[in-house]
Design a protein around this motif. Structure first.
Motif, PDB file in Angstrom:
ATOM      1  N   LYS A 139       0.831  -1.201   0.000  1.00  0.00           N
ATOM      2  CA  LYS A 139       0.000   0.000   0.000  1.00  0.00           C
ATOM      3  C   LYS A 139       0.870   1.258   0.000  1.00  0.00           C
ATOM      4  O   LYS A 139       0.617   2.203  -0.745  1.00  0.00           O
ATOM      5  CB  LYS A 139      -0.921  -0.030   1.218  1.00  0.00           C
ATOM      6  N   ASN A 140       1.924   1.253   0.822  1.00  0.00           N
ATOM      7  CA  ASN A 140       2.795   2.430   0.922  1.00  0.00           C
ATOM      8  C   ASN A 140       3.578   2.699  -0.360  1.00  0.00           C
ATOM      9  O   ASN A 140       3.905   3.849  -0.649  1.00  0.00           O
ATOM     10  CB  ASN A 140       3.767   2.277   2.093  1.00  0.00           C
ATOM     11  N   THR A 141       3.889   1.665  -1.129  1.00  0.00           N
ATOM     12  CA  THR A 141       4.638   1.855  -2.370  1.00  0.00           C
ATOM     13  C   THR A 141       3.736   2.015  -3.593  1.00  0.00           C
ATOM     14  O   THR A 141       4.222   2.360  -4.666  1.00  0.00           O
ATOM     15  CB  THR A 141       5.612   0.675  -2.621  1.00  0.00           C
ATOM     16  N   SER A 142       2.441   1.769  -3.420  1.00  0.00           N
ATOM     17  CA  SER A 142       1.521   1.784  -4.568  1.00  0.00           C
ATOM     18  C   SER A 142       0.487   2.902  -4.522  1.00  0.00           C
ATOM     19  O   SER A 142       0.096   3.419  -5.569  1.00  0.00           O
ATOM     20  CB  SER A 142       0.780   0.453  -4.657  1.00  0.00           C
ATOM     21  N   ALA A 143       0.011   3.246  -3.347  1.00  0.00           N
ATOM     22  CA  ALA A 143      -1.052   4.251  -3.208  1.00  0.00           C
ATOM     23  C   ALA A 143      -0.429   5.627  -3.034  1.00  0.00           C
ATOM     24  O   ALA A 143      -0.533   6.261  -1.990  1.00  0.00           O
ATOM     25  CB  ALA A 143      -1.950   3.902  -2.027  1.00  0.00           C
ATOM     26  N   LEU A 144       0.257   6.080  -4.101  1.00  0.00           N
ATOM     27  CA  LEU A 144       0.893   7.392  -4.025  1.00  0.00           C
ATOM     28  C   LEU A 144       0.942   8.049  -5.384  1.00  0.00           C
ATOM     29  O   LEU A 144       0.791   7.405  -6.412  1.00  0.00           O
ATOM     30  CB  LEU A 144       2.295   7.284  -3.412  1.00  0.00           C
ATOM     31  N   ILE A 145       1.139   9.357  -5.326  1.00  0.00           N
ATOM     32  CA  ILE A 145       1.307  10.150  -6.538  1.00  0.00           C
ATOM     33  C   ILE A 145       2.524  11.028  -6.325  1.00  0.00           C
ATOM     34  O   ILE A 145       2.735  11.561  -5.235  1.00  0.00           O
ATOM     35  CB  ILE A 145       0.044  10.982  -6.854  1.00  0.00           C
TER      36      ILE A 145
END
Length: 132
Positions: A38-44
């Motif tokens: 989640k921390n490496t994927s849910a970002l912009i």
């Protein structure tokens, strides 16, 4: 009375380019539903000037929306030396896929590299959960 509470948060229009990330792939293999994924994927990732214009700091949550979806993700500075106002980057993931049109223009492949959206502060909201 706090008049600032009546003001809308600044909104930035961006074109999002998705990409693959080796750390995200490692986290996905270890635990597709875990915190690391989640921390490496849910970002912009955005240009620092765009973040400043929105009054948003690195690590804050933002709302990314378009006519296909609406998500809350964490924001980071892109880290590129060349300014790229209006261009944002997201790892290819379930979060970025929520913004992709199902229209393929007869080609059979969605436009993962050309997603138009708006970004605004989420004012501390939690990252969008995946519901399976």
């Amino acid at each position: 009375m706090d008049f600032g509470s009546f003001l809308a948060a600044p909104e930035i229009k961006v074109k999002i380019v998705t990409y693959r990330d080796i750390f995200q792939n490692k986290a996905m293999i270890e635990d597709r539903f875990g915190e690391e994924y989640k921390n490496t994927s849910a970002l912009i990732k955005m240009d620092p000037a765009d973040l400043k214009q929105m009054s948003v700091k690195k690590g804050a949550t933002v709302i990314v929306k378009n006519s296909f979806g609406n998500i809350v993700v964490k924001v980071e500075e892109s880290g590129y030396e060349t300014p790229h106002k209006g261009i944002a980057y997201m790892p290819n993931s379930p979060w970025s896929n929520m913004l992709v049109s199902d229209e393929t223009g007869g080609m059979g492949v969605p436009k993962f590299k050309d997603i138009e959206a708006t970004v605004t502060s989420a004012k501390g909201a939690k990252v969008t959960d995946l519901d399976f």
